[in-house]
Design an enzyme around this catalytic site. Structure first.
Site, PDB file in Angstrom:
ATOM      1  N   ALA A 143       0.826  -1.209   0.000  1.00 24.24           N
ATOM      2  CA  ALA A 143       0.000   0.000   0.000  1.00 24.24           C
ATOM      3  C   ALA A 143       0.858   1.257   0.000  1.00 24.24           C
ATOM      4  O   ALA A 143       0.559   2.230  -0.705  1.00 24.24           O
ATOM      5  CB  ALA A 143      -0.942  -0.005   1.204  1.00 24.24           C
ATOM      6  N   TYR A 144       1.923   1.246   0.788  1.00 24.26           N
ATOM      7  CA  TYR A 144       2.829   2.387   0.827  1.00 24.26           C
ATOM      8  C   TYR A 144       3.461   2.621  -0.543  1.00 24.26           C
ATOM      9  O   TYR A 144       3.498   3.749  -1.047  1.00 24.26           O
ATOM     10  CB  TYR A 144       3.908   2.154   1.884  1.00 24.26           C
ATOM     11  CG  TYR A 144       4.931   3.259   1.990  1.00 24.26           C
ATOM     12  CD1 TYR A 144       4.590   4.503   2.498  1.00 24.26           C
ATOM     13  CD2 TYR A 144       6.253   3.049   1.592  1.00 24.26           C
ATOM     14  CE1 TYR A 144       5.534   5.524   2.611  1.00 24.26           C
ATOM     15  CE2 TYR A 144       7.202   4.058   1.700  1.00 24.26           C
ATOM     16  CZ  TYR A 144       6.832   5.286   2.208  1.00 24.26           C
ATOM     17  OH  TYR A 144       7.773   6.294   2.308  1.00 24.26           O
ATOM     18  N   ALA A 145       3.941   1.534  -1.159  1.00 30.44           N
ATOM     19  CA  ALA A 145       4.550   1.656  -2.489  1.00 30.44           C
ATOM     20  C   ALA A 145       3.535   2.149  -3.513  1.00 30.44           C
ATOM     21  O   ALA A 145       3.882   2.902  -4.431  1.00 30.44           O
ATOM     22  CB  ALA A 145       5.140   0.315  -2.927  1.00 30.44           C
TER      23      ALA A 145
END
Length: 243
Positions: free
Chosen positions: A151-153
């Site tokens: 999700a961060y990426a």
């Protein structure tokens, strides 16, 4: 370019952002330390900069709130006469396998990392003076593809896309737009929740066999914010050679 450059650094009260703010001030730039919710840390950053002979002030703004960000840029222009550099370091990172991630956490990251970048960039491109530089923050995880960072990426992949296209939209303005993509860096954001074995293993990823330091990242930002006028529309991986 104006003799004294004026820089806004979001997330400038801690972590990489604070070291970036201090480095730009050391380079001779006037710095506005933008913070979300901790005025004491922001004032500590300003005090450190002024004690070292630099010029700085603090301003509170939620980067995803367009009215607060507009007020930040308006106040900076009124106080210092214009804006030459915007470094958008503010971001949040919540880790989980995709299958298990709470969608509320995904929405939180999207609001800060994607909407926040869009809002800050929108004000930046409307107000930056010729000779200016906009520097977004991405991540090497979009390249390294580590588990639990899905999700961060994804949010930082959106930052990459905005950066590359925005550089072209500013044709004829003499404004560079780039992103810095740190690898594993020894900040509270990165170290939080990791045991020593994990930290040691991550330190071995780079051929230089250490974690990055905030000063390593600030060095790249300093270059993009000043002399690197022919570097434009790039995502710069500042990670010691991690692939």
């Amino acid at each position: 370019m104006s003799e004294t450059r004026v820089a806004i650094v979001t997330g400038g009260s801690g972590g990489i952002g604070r070291v970036v703010a201090e480095r730009l001030a050391k380079d001779g730039q006037t710095v506005v330390v933008t913070y979300a919710g901790n005025p004491q840390r922001a004032e500590e950053a300003v005090t450190a900069i002024t004690a070292a002979g630099g010029t700085a002030s603090a301003f509170q703004a939620d980067v995803a709130d367009e009215q607060q960000v507009a007020a930040l840029f308006e106040d900076t222009e009124k106080r210092y006469g214009g804006i030459d550099v915007v470094v958008h370091t503010a971001g949040i990172m919540l880790l989980s396998p995709l299958a298990d991630l709470d969608l509320a956490d995904f929405d939180r990251m999207h609001r800060t990392n994607v909407r926040g970048t869009f809002v800050v960039d929108q004000q930046a491109v409307r107000r930056l003076r010729p000779g200016g530089a906009l520097i977004n923050f991405s991540t090497s995880v979009t390249h390294i593809a580590l588990p639990n960072y899905t999700a961060y990426a994804a949010t930082k992949g959106a930052v990459d896309g905005m950066t590359l296209i925005l550089a072209k939209e500013l044709r004829g303005r003499d404004i560079t737009v780039n992103a810095v993509a740190p690898g594993p860096t020894a900040t509270p954001l990165y170290l939080d929740g990791k045991d020593q074995e994990t930290i040691d293993r991550m330190a071995k990823f780079a051929p230089l066999e250490r974690l990055g330091e905030p000063a390593d990242i600030a060095e790249a930002v300093s270059w993009l914010a000043g002399p690197a006028r022919w570097v434009n529309g790039q995502v710069i991986y500042v990670n010691g050679g991690v692939v």
